[in-house]
Design an enzyme around this catalytic site. Structure first.
Site, PDB file in Angstrom:
ATOM      1  N   CYS A 188      -9.543 -10.904 -24.955  1.00  0.00           N
ATOM      2  CA  CYS A 188      -9.057 -10.136 -23.786  1.00  0.00           C
ATOM      3  C   CYS A 188      -7.567  -9.837 -23.911  1.00  0.00           C
ATOM      4  O   CYS A 188      -6.767 -10.727 -24.222  1.00  0.00           O
ATOM      5  CB  CYS A 188      -9.321 -10.949 -22.516  1.00  0.00           C
ATOM      6  SG  CYS A 188      -8.590 -10.239 -21.029  1.00  0.00           S
ATOM      7  N   ASP A 248       0.872  -1.183   0.000  1.00  0.00           N
ATOM      8  CA  ASP A 248       0.000   0.000   0.000  1.00  0.00           C
ATOM      9  C   ASP A 248       0.902   1.223   0.000  1.00  0.00           C
ATOM     10  O   ASP A 248       1.841   1.294   0.791  1.00  0.00           O
ATOM     11  CB  ASP A 248      -0.918  -0.002   1.239  1.00  0.00           C
ATOM     12  CG  ASP A 248      -2.140   0.892   1.050  1.00  0.00           C
ATOM     13  OD1 ASP A 248      -1.950   2.071   0.660  1.00  0.00           O
ATOM     14  OD2 ASP A 248      -3.254   0.423   1.274  1.00  0.00           O
ATOM     15  N   CYS A 288     -10.196 -13.745 -16.691  1.00  0.00           N
ATOM     16  CA  CYS A 288      -9.400 -12.928 -15.767  1.00  0.00           C
ATOM     17  C   CYS A 288     -10.235 -11.706 -15.372  1.00  0.00           C
ATOM     18  O   CYS A 288     -11.341 -11.502 -15.885  1.00  0.00           O
ATOM     19  CB  CYS A 288      -8.067 -12.525 -16.386  1.00  0.00           C
ATOM     20  SG  CYS A 288      -8.152 -11.237 -17.658  1.00  0.00           S
ATOM     21  N   GLN A 339     -13.087   4.736  10.279  1.00  0.00           N
ATOM     22  CA  GLN A 339     -14.487   4.295  10.239  1.00  0.00           C
ATOM     23  C   GLN A 339     -14.618   2.849   9.740  1.00  0.00           C
ATOM     24  O   GLN A 339     -15.597   2.182   9.999  1.00  0.00           O
ATOM     25  CB  GLN A 339     -15.240   5.310   9.350  1.00  0.00           C
ATOM     26  CG  GLN A 339     -16.596   4.898   8.835  1.00  0.00           C
ATOM     27  CD  GLN A 339     -16.545   4.567   7.352  1.00  0.00           C
ATOM     28  OE1 GLN A 339     -15.486   4.286   6.792  1.00  0.00           O
ATOM     29  NE2 GLN A 339     -17.696   4.594   6.711  1.00  0.00           N
ATOM     30  N   ARG A 340     -13.609   2.352   8.999  1.00  0.00           N
ATOM     31  CA  ARG A 340     -13.739   0.998   8.424  1.00  0.00           C
ATOM     32  C   ARG A 340     -12.430   0.225   8.352  1.00  0.00           C
ATOM     33  O   ARG A 340     -12.446  -0.975   8.088  1.00  0.00           O
ATOM     34  CB  ARG A 340     -14.333   1.093   7.006  1.00  0.00           C
ATOM     35  CG  ARG A 340     -13.405   1.800   6.021  1.00  0.00           C
ATOM     36  CD  ARG A 340     -14.111   2.193   4.735  1.00  0.00           C
ATOM     37  NE  ARG A 340     -13.196   2.902   3.838  1.00  0.00           N
ATOM     38  CZ  ARG A 340     -12.790   4.152   3.996  1.00  0.00           C
ATOM     39  NH1 ARG A 340     -13.217   4.872   5.028  1.00  0.00           N
ATOM     40  NH2 ARG A 340     -11.951   4.710   3.155  1.00  0.00           N
ATOM     41  N   CYS A 377     -14.805   5.632  -3.480  1.00  0.00           N
ATOM     42  CA  CYS A 377     -15.112   5.610  -2.046  1.00  0.00           C
ATOM     43  C   CYS A 377     -15.273   7.008  -1.462  1.00  0.00           C
ATOM     44  O   CYS A 377     -16.212   7.290  -0.727  1.00  0.00           O
ATOM     45  CB  CYS A 377     -14.000   4.903  -1.278  1.00  0.00           C
ATOM     46  SG  CYS A 377     -14.520   3.358  -0.541  1.00  0.00           S
ATOM     47  N   CYS A 418     -11.253  -9.619 -18.333  1.00  0.00           N
ATOM     48  CA  CYS A 418     -12.419 -10.157 -19.064  1.00  0.00           C
ATOM     49  C   CYS A 418     -13.714  -9.602 -18.452  1.00  0.00           C
ATOM     50  O   CYS A 418     -14.690  -9.346 -19.149  1.00  0.00           O
ATOM     51  CB  CYS A 418     -12.485 -11.672 -18.959  1.00  0.00           C
ATOM     52  SG  CYS A 418     -11.225 -12.609 -19.809  1.00  0.00           S
TER      53      CYS A 418
HETATM   54 ZN    ZN Z   1      -9.067 -11.961 -19.572  1.00  0.00          ZN
END
Ligand code: ZN
Length: 258
Positions: free
Chosen positions: A250, A61, A172, A71-72, A189, A175
């Site tokens: 894809c 991250d 995947c 809050q979450r 969010c 796709c």
């Molecule tokens: Zn795919």
């Protein structure tokens, strides 16, 4: 590999389940989960993956903890505000279970670094907050032949699926969503809001889906339900399940053969 007595006791409630068993617990101890995003989905997912005794965790991250996350994002406290989420999450794991191996990467995944960051994973759990990163992770998972657990939430909606686009007839993530979202402009969010408990529910659901992947071929919980999308409507509440089709054209997985 066998588990020492203190580990047998710690995981006794797993081992007694016929669907997990001793062999399943050993598989969890030998697994490496790469968790992308230590936020609303990643926090509870991490707590249950660490609780399950997943032996190796890589936490990715690039963000720092903000007061509006509390809050979450269940592993953070006000003392963590301003600190890198991945490092705080790594410290949480070390306190929770020193026997687990954990590494933290304060980096944003993109097509240039994704292969390196997911290297060696048994499964990648993606709970990040934008489509560009999700697609980069999906493409890297297909190329590295690593299964992907993908979870997302917005407002009162949650979605979850396991993908293995490197396999014939398996879709995947690309796709599923197409190419339209490669631009990094879909972080919803902040604008739309999300109920904190929804993040907890979908994060736990995602941890369970990653565990299904880890236990594949080991015990009966190991049915990864690849390409099967779970859609949770938190307002109704209602869970629906749909099959995602593989897209032969894809860019991520099309034309690849087993
Ligand atoms: Zn795919």
């Amino acid at each position: 590999m066998s588990l020492p007595p203190d580990r047998l006791n710690r995981f006794a409630r797993h081992i007694v389940l016929p669907e997990v068993g001793g062999a399943g617990q050993v598989a969890l101890a030998e697994a490496h989960v790469v968790l992308v995003g230590c936020g609303g989905i990643g926090s509870p997912a991490l707590q249950y993956l660490a609780g399950a005794g997943v032996g190796r965790l890589t936490l990715i991250d690039s963000d720092t903890v903000d007061a509006s996350n509390l809050q979450r994002q269940t592993i953070f406290t006000p003392d963590d505000i301003g600190q890198p989420k991945a490092e705080v999450a790594g410290a949480w794991v070390r306190r929770f279970d020193p026997a687990l191996e954990v590494s933290a990467a304060v980096e944003r995944i993109d097509p240039g670094n994704a292969a390196r960051l997911i290297s060696g994973a048994t499964v990648v759990l993606d709970g990040c907050d934008n489509f560009a990163t999700r697609l980069a992770i999906s493409d890297a998972c297909v190329a590295a032949r690593v299964p992907l657990t993908s979870a997302a939430i917005g407002r009162f909606q949650g979605q979850l699926a396991n993908f293995a686009g490197h396999l014939p007839d398996q879709p995947c993530y690309r796709c599923f969503v197409g190419d339209a979202f490669d631009a990094d402009d879909c972080d919803t969010c902040a604008a739309d809001g999300v109920l904190g408990a929804m993040a907890g529910l979908m994060g736990s659901f995602a941890a369970m889906h990653a565990i299904r992947v880890i236990l594949a071929g080991v015990s009966t919980l190991g049915d990864p339900q690849l390409g099967q999308l779970q859609l949770f409507d938190g307002l109704a509440p209602r869970l629906r399940s749909l099959r995602i089709a593989k897209d032969a054209a894809c860019r991520g997985c099309g034309g690849r053969e087993e």
